[in-house]
Write an enzyme that holds these catalytic residues in place. Structure first.
Site, PDB file in Angstrom:
ATOM      1  N   HIS A   4     -49.089 -45.876 -41.945  1.00  0.00           N
ATOM      2  CA  HIS A   4     -49.073 -45.447 -43.351  1.00  0.00           C
ATOM      3  C   HIS A   4     -47.691 -45.660 -43.960  1.00  0.00           C
ATOM      4  O   HIS A   4     -47.550 -46.127 -45.087  1.00  0.00           O
ATOM      5  CB  HIS A   4     -49.469 -43.977 -43.454  1.00  0.00           C
ATOM      6  CG  HIS A   4     -49.268 -43.410 -44.815  1.00  0.00           C
ATOM      7  ND1 HIS A   4     -50.082 -43.764 -45.869  1.00  0.00           N
ATOM      8  CD2 HIS A   4     -48.335 -42.570 -45.310  1.00  0.00           C
ATOM      9  CE1 HIS A   4     -49.657 -43.128 -46.953  1.00  0.00           C
ATOM     10  NE2 HIS A   4     -48.601 -42.412 -46.646  1.00  0.00           N
ATOM     11  N   ARG A  38     -54.684 -51.991 -44.208  1.00  0.00           N
ATOM     12  CA  ARG A  38     -53.299 -51.583 -44.002  1.00  0.00           C
ATOM     13  C   ARG A  38     -52.899 -51.944 -42.576  1.00  0.00           C
ATOM     14  O   ARG A  38     -53.231 -51.226 -41.633  1.00  0.00           O
ATOM     15  CB  ARG A  38     -53.190 -50.067 -44.220  1.00  0.00           C
ATOM     16  CG  ARG A  38     -51.788 -49.538 -44.397  1.00  0.00           C
ATOM     17  CD  ARG A  38     -51.773 -48.012 -44.238  1.00  0.00           C
ATOM     18  NE  ARG A  38     -51.866 -47.632 -42.835  1.00  0.00           N
ATOM     19  CZ  ARG A  38     -52.383 -46.485 -42.399  1.00  0.00           C
ATOM     20  NH1 ARG A  38     -52.873 -45.597 -43.250  1.00  0.00           N
ATOM     21  NH2 ARG A  38     -52.423 -46.222 -41.107  1.00  0.00           N
ATOM     22  N   TYR A  63     -54.634 -42.696 -34.048  1.00  0.00           N
ATOM     23  CA  TYR A  63     -55.950 -42.473 -34.658  1.00  0.00           C
ATOM     24  C   TYR A  63     -56.800 -43.729 -34.873  1.00  0.00           C
ATOM     25  O   TYR A  63     -57.932 -43.642 -35.339  1.00  0.00           O
ATOM     26  CB  TYR A  63     -55.792 -41.723 -35.984  1.00  0.00           C
ATOM     27  CG  TYR A  63     -54.829 -42.372 -36.968  1.00  0.00           C
ATOM     28  CD1 TYR A  63     -55.237 -43.423 -37.782  1.00  0.00           C
ATOM     29  CD2 TYR A  63     -53.514 -41.932 -37.081  1.00  0.00           C
ATOM     30  CE1 TYR A  63     -54.366 -44.009 -38.676  1.00  0.00           C
ATOM     31  CE2 TYR A  63     -52.618 -42.506 -37.979  1.00  0.00           C
ATOM     32  CZ  TYR A  63     -53.056 -43.546 -38.773  1.00  0.00           C
ATOM     33  OH  TYR A  63     -52.170 -44.124 -39.661  1.00  0.00           O
TER      34      TYR A  63
HETATM   35  C1  LIG Z   1     -51.645 -34.694 -54.026  1.00  0.00           C
HETATM   36  C2  LIG Z   1     -51.198 -35.297 -52.754  1.00  0.00           C
HETATM   37  N1  LIG Z   1     -51.777 -34.918 -51.601  1.00  0.00           N
HETATM   38  C3  LIG Z   1     -51.386 -35.431 -50.407  1.00  0.00           C
HETATM   39  C4  LIG Z   1     -50.382 -36.365 -50.348  1.00  0.00           C
HETATM   40  C5  LIG Z   1     -49.923 -36.942 -48.997  1.00  0.00           C
HETATM   41  N2  LIG Z   1     -50.352 -38.351 -48.889  1.00  0.00           N
HETATM   42  C6  LIG Z   1     -49.526 -39.359 -49.228  1.00  0.00           C
HETATM   43  S1  LIG Z   1     -50.294 -40.858 -49.112  1.00  0.00           S
HETATM   44  C7  LIG Z   1     -51.737 -40.155 -48.580  1.00  0.00           C
HETATM   45  C8  LIG Z   1     -52.920 -41.023 -48.271  1.00  0.00           C
HETATM   46  C9  LIG Z   1     -53.249 -41.941 -49.410  1.00  0.00           C
HETATM   47  O1  LIG Z   1     -54.288 -42.803 -49.031  1.00  0.00           O
HETATM   48  P1  LIG Z   1     -54.819 -43.914 -50.046  1.00  0.00           P
HETATM   49  O2  LIG Z   1     -55.059 -43.269 -51.371  1.00  0.00           O
HETATM   50  O3  LIG Z   1     -55.951 -44.621 -49.411  1.00  0.00           O
HETATM   51  O4  LIG Z   1     -53.572 -44.884 -50.273  1.00  0.00           O
HETATM   52  P2  LIG Z   1     -52.904 -45.808 -49.151  1.00  0.00           P
HETATM   53  O5  LIG Z   1     -51.760 -45.001 -48.578  1.00  0.00           O
HETATM   54  O6  LIG Z   1     -53.947 -46.132 -48.115  1.00  0.00           O
HETATM   55  O7  LIG Z   1     -52.403 -47.017 -49.865  1.00  0.00           O
HETATM   56  C10 LIG Z   1     -51.612 -38.760 -48.508  1.00  0.00           C
HETATM   57  C11 LIG Z   1     -52.686 -37.844 -48.052  1.00  0.00           C
HETATM   58  C12 LIG Z   1     -49.789 -36.745 -51.581  1.00  0.00           C
HETATM   59  N3  LIG Z   1     -48.793 -37.647 -51.612  1.00  0.00           N
HETATM   60  N4  LIG Z   1     -50.217 -36.204 -52.749  1.00  0.00           N
END
Ligand SMILES: Cc1ncc(C[n+]2csc(CCOP(=O)(O)OP(=O)(O)O)c2C)c(N)n1
Ligand SMILES: Cc1ncc(C[n+]2csc(CCOP(=O)(O)OP(=O)(O)O)c2C)c(N)n1
Ligand SMILES: [Mg+2]
Ligand SMILES: [Mg+2]
Lengths: 383, 325, 383, 325
Positions: free
Chosen positions: C283, C279, C292
């Site tokens: 985010h 990425r 971080y």
């Molecule tokens: C159930 C839930 N918990 C927390 C979140 C907040 N949140 C949104 S994206 C994310 C991280 C996701 O990481 P990853 O699965 O690696 O996907 P990426 O964003 O790296 O593509 C979090 C913690 C959420 N959307 N849904």
């Protein structure tokens, strides 16, 4: 690549309905002739093995009596451990005194092993005024904090994550203790197995995950629960070491569980243990297994009864006699009978207890509801 | 006294209690190095280390389930759920386990923990970064529910919540995380989890609100005072459950009229419970139908957010109608 | 024993923070010099490769502009795919026309590939009256049923189980279609990954599980998400074949995903694909990654940019020129600019739409609430 | 017409609709060969095979999440949750996904499915085999909630629910699964998900109930009629949401008095919503405070179950008090 070869191996597997197949390549200690395989024998003191035998028989006798009691309508429900006594007792015995046990719902044998008086357990079965759970939950939803033993709840799997959190807390506090969590193979499909295993792996918590693979989740056979050949394989997804053992072989279960406890205590982290066993009874007194499984399968496993197996082993050591056995059963019967008499004579919990323990301090609205309830009319008998 | 916003006040409370009581641990997604997506736990990781400020895998059920295990052991976990909308993967552990532990074990086990989570709309978060699920937890016996509206209360209530012997849902109104500022004492102080606060006195109509909507209620109270000479008594619940019903009933007995404001959808929202309790306790004092000004019974929208929320423009007419009924 | 050896292998792993290490032993096609490894080359028609390049550049340019737009306060939010274009576009291209895509939230590139007009996507970013989602969700929570593309929701993981259920339904109906589900490596910790993988394995659903391992879950590095060395290993727990591929190599992703689609279509069941990528951006526009992660790591991955990588490959084929590239970007810019102008000029959804689509038919209480809202006063501007 | 109990009537509805519409599939834990722990799906596995009557792994989130995927595809899944108490592992898929699909996708996607689950106490099930979580789902915009009290309604409502275009929670009152018997027509018939039923006419007080508690309400109505000459009008909601408020309000406008009965804990239960709606619609007609007779605000007990439930012994005095107020 690692993963692919694995998957092939799995797809090679033909499911575990045939017990022979399922036990292939799994460490057993007690051989067909009752002798211990010297290469595998953990060489436990005879006194401990005897103690385990006594506990297993005691568990069995209590189970059988409670089923009768339920049929007679004297208790509302029972969920037992017929055929799973080796898994339950030997894995409990493998825990050290300072270690904590998080039960599923078939582990009253482990609770008694940990020292709960039989009377207290029987009081729980009747939900009377002396029930440590104050008659608030169904029978067999016991609680055993004084014995470093958890509180049973029905929702499948929740105890696993809690056992991991408890162990994690102890680790953070540099407190030398290990936790174990019991669950059935069906529970490996739950959300909780996934988070418990993942958190245990990531934070290397001192936790022993004890999977009783008894072949059934109520009417669902274990091979419908997963596409893997074994449940131990699931450890791979979490970086958690996993092993299978003969769950009807007391010595094999003890040896495997003890190694996991020592591994955890030494800072090695969690282990997943798949104990291959079989649920000889229905799921609970509410279930009639004839609706979904064939008698042959049960017959096969009756022959593999962990108590017969251990008894045969004790015979080879000349450490058990029919008289002893008969007396043992008679003693448990008598002890249990006495407890049941007391429990039946014990009144139900006081009405006011309905409103206690919702919070540490009773809020005003609950005091009002308590008054309304206590001063109000009582239900008719027929309800 | 120093001026703080709510983020700072909550951070201050966490820091003080973690210094005072080494049983307190913070865990959740992104609560560590980065200090949470709203920076509420900022700096705690540096001061207390990754043994007490713990970044977890992405699993709310794991966060709460593990926190329950920690609480059973004797720690005082303060798990964070990144948004209240994401608490549902942990719902089973909260309502089936944390809420029932003391009761089902005959008092043997207790589960003291504080689940912190940002709640409500106002940040253009759409469906899943805006919801207010408080009534689901208030309906569940065994849980306490708190929702402060300002930095002073946030700090005092959080310290009480962490010291409480039972599980507490601590909802933080993100719309005013930074907007709500105020003087906050340096050291420790607690506010009991049982007292609502009359933040504006009035004799014509009682308004019950909490969190971010309190400010909308107050704005309407000033508006109707200026425009119509109607004096609304505004009550900030602070702790939603157990409810400080006495303060509400005492006020309604004087005003004979009541309006409840909340962001959550109307149907089966906490407003229904509050109004029913009032009619149970003060029926003969009611001179007008109790009124709810709430979110509509739809999912939480994005573009039309301000038309969805029970803001000043909707509270004001409700106050006038009710006062003039 | 299978499992144990595995676990050792895993414990041998030192985490995947060093990208070189993480890519060790993973199939790539495009080599450092830009040529395709003949042993691996899927030999795609040049036209398709060009089309993929165009789509990736288009996605990149749109991403960059939307970030600017958000900074200018003209849109509320954007969550993009900077650096993950190869994973997203090549895996989408590998799906057949009749197949369905269940997105996470970084896959607008796949949605455009599937044919959604850019205008519709931009309307979603503005949540205006023409937004297919009717302005009800945040930007990038698009819905694309006409394009056999799901509806984005924020809760992590839910789309995985739904993709499995959808594929399962098609299988029951003997309907020749495959579904894919996108998710990040962080989502493998969710309840949904566990149930989706287990159901997919047990019912052998035609589903391709596309894990974008981009190294981060907001601020949580991938090695804190699991104790395993890879995420592909998790397939073992479900009897689901799993592979890893170089996620910044369009040809490798296409080849791997296509094989999984054909495997599923042929009745082989699900496959888990771990696409190793990174990425490059925060985010989302709400996140500042400097809090971080270290710049070096980002710099390293910038060099591995999937677009540069493919461009170099095209150069070796003499299939791309600077002029072409410049024109391509200019065209997307112009197209996007026009769409933005239209979107900004488009009014917000009608107030009454607030009350539509809660149910197929509007119940009486919602008609009343709608009237109350429409006839009531409007919020002040400052809100 | 044949006499059936509720288990048989629900089984009959499933069988008829599965014959009529091959989009209908049943899935859940133990629904297959054994026909469910309450035998509601008995025989379906033999008639329709394991492609349409599916035993799943032990994961409610998987059952509902997969069912949503099936519904998106165009099937009509009828997932069973073994006990309502075990619906929480699937809570996220129900409230965040099924409930919001139509709305969040601008109407592109729909999620027609019926989640069947046994609800309520009366079988000595303690904490986790007795609960009534209806208000949690009524609070969630986008869900319909049904709870029949008898075989005839159960069959007609279930057929309507399966043919409905939106997700429906179908709560089956297990206490009367076999106890409630009645004449049920052989073939298909539907009962709209919008109509409550006045099951006893009376002019003194209105009683609102549903499911198993309807019988307690009726017993009390007969008791107060015989003992006090009080004639209670008893309304069986049948469909809890959307609520047939007109029928209730029409009745309350005549009686001026209302008592709601439900098993769920009082606080934030559906009773609060019903009473608040009544006071919003008929405030000036109320001659007595609206009353709730409900489960207490504690977890569901085992031994003291009959003291917990809002049975006849608690409804009767409420009716008398309210009528005489
Ligand atoms: C159930 C839930 N918990 C927390 C979140 C907040 N949140 C949104 S994206 C994310 C991280 C996701 O990481 P990853 O699965 O690696 O996907 P990426 O964003 O790296 O593509 C979090 C913690 C959420 N959307 N849904
Ligand atoms: C969340 C949840 N879903 C369903 C049930 C109902 N239920 C009780 S035990 C059981 C089967 C458990 O099987 P397994 O995990 O193998 O344990 P075993 O009973 O065989 O020891 C089910 C489905 C439950 N208690 N909790
Ligand atoms: Mg089992
Ligand atoms: Mg990621």
């Amino acid at each position: 690549m690692q993963v692919e070869t694995n998957v092939k191996a799995i797809h090679g597997g033909a499911g575990i309905r045939t017990p022979e197949r399922s036990l292939e390549g799994i460490a057993s200690v007690i051989r067909a002739d009752g002798t211990a395989d010297p290469a595998q024998d953990p060489r436990l003191p005879l006194a401990l093995v005897k103690k385990l035998y006594v506990a297993m028989v005691r568990t069995r006798v209590i189970d059988e009596r409670l089923v009768t009691l339920q049929r007679q309508g004297r208790i509302g429900f029972h969920i037992g451990s017929l055929g799973e006594e080796a898994c339950i007792l030997a894995s409990a015995a493998a825990m050290r005194d300072q270690d904590w046990i998080f039960p599923c719902y078939r582990e009253f044998g482990a609770l008694l092993w940990r020292g709960m008086p039989l009377q207290a357990y029987v009081d729980n079965m009747f939900g009377n005024a002396n029930d440590p759970a104050k008659g608030r939950q169904m029978p067999d939803h016991y609680t055993g904090k004084p014995y470093k033993f958890g509180s049973v709840s029905s929702p499948i799997g929740t105890q696993m994550t809690q056992a991991v959190g408890f162990a994690w807390a102890a680790k953070l506090k540099k407190d030398d203790l290990v936790t174990s969590a019991y669950f059935g193979e069906g529970a490996t499909s739950s959300n909780e197995f996934h988070t418990a295993m993942n958190f245990a792996g990531v934070f290397k918590t001192p936790t022993v995950m004890l999977c009783r693979n008894n072949g059934w989740a109520i009417s669902v056979p274990s091979e419908k629960q997963t596409a893997t050949r074994t449940f131990a394989e699931k450890g791979v997804a979490y970086g958690v070491p996993a092993v299978r053992c003969d769950g009807n072989d007391v010595l094999a279960v003890y040896k495997t569980a003890r190694a996991a406890v020592e591994f955890a205590a030494a800072g090695g982290g969690p282990t997943l243990i798949e104990m291959m066993t079989y649920r000889l009874s229905g799921h609970s007194t509410s279930d009639d297994p004839r609706a979904y499984r064939v008698e042959d399968e049960v017959t096969h496993w009756r022959k593999a009864d962990p108590i017969l197996r251990l008894r045969k082993h004790l015979e080879t050591l000349g450490a058990i006699s029919d008289e002893e056995d008969a007396k043992l059963r008679a003693d448990v019967d008598a002890e249990l009978k006495a407890c049941i008499e007391v429990a039946e004579a014990t009144p139900r919990p006081a009405l006011s207890t309905l409103f206690d323990d919702v919070f540490a301090e009773k809020p005003k609205y609950l005091i009002e509801q308590e008054r309304e309830c206590l001063e109000g009319p009582r239900p008719q008998a027929h309800h | 006294m120093t001026e703080m916003n709510m983020v700072q006040a909550i951070n201050d409370a966490l820091r003080l209690e973690m210094r005072r009581d080494d049983r307190v641990v913070v865990l959740g997604e992104d609560v560590g190095k980065v200090g949470g997506v709203f920076r509420v736990t900022q700096g705690l990781y540096d001061e207390f280390g990754d043994d007490r400020v713990i970044d977890t895998p992405l699993a709310e059920g794991g966060i709460i389930g593990a926190a329950i295990g920690m609480a059973l052991y004797g720690l005082r976990p303060v798990p964070e759920i990144q948004f209240a909308d994401f608490i549902f993967p942990a719902f089973d552990q909260i309502v089936s386990e944390a809420a029932k532990y003391r009761y089902r074990s005959g008092g043997e086990y207790t589960c003291p923990m504080v689940i912190r989570t940002p709640v409500g709309g106002g940040i253009r978060g759409g469906h899943y970064h805006s919801q207010s699920p408080e009534s689901l937890f208030i309906h569940t016996a065994g849980l306490k529910v708190v929702c402060p509206s300002n930095p002073y209360d946030a700090k005092g209530l959080l310290l009480s919540a962490i010291r409480d012997e039972d599980p507490v849902l601590f909802f933080e109104p993100k719309r005013v995380y930074r907007a709500a500022k105020g003087e906050v004492p340096e050291g420790e102080y607690t506010i009991p989890l049982s007292e609502a606060k009359v933040v504006r006195e009035g004799k014509h109509v009682t308004v019950v609100a909490w969190g971010a909507m309190l400010y909308e209620a107050l704005a309407s109270a000033e508006e109707v005072s200026a425009r119509e000479g109607i004096e609304a008594e505004v009550i900030d619940l602070r702790t939603l459950w157990p409810l400080d019903l006495d303060t509400i009933v005492e006020s309604v007995k004087r005003t004979g009229r009541v309006v409840v404001v909340h962001e959550a959808p109307k149907t089966c929202g906490f407003g229904a419970e509050i109004l029913t309790l009032i009619s149970e306790k003060a029926f003969l004092h009611l001179e007008a139908p109790p009124v709810r000004v709430t979110g509509w019974d739809t999912p939480f929208p994005y573009t039309l957010e301000t038309d969805y929320l029970p803001l000043q423009h909707r509270i004001t007419p409700a106050l006038i109608e009710t006062a003039k009924f």
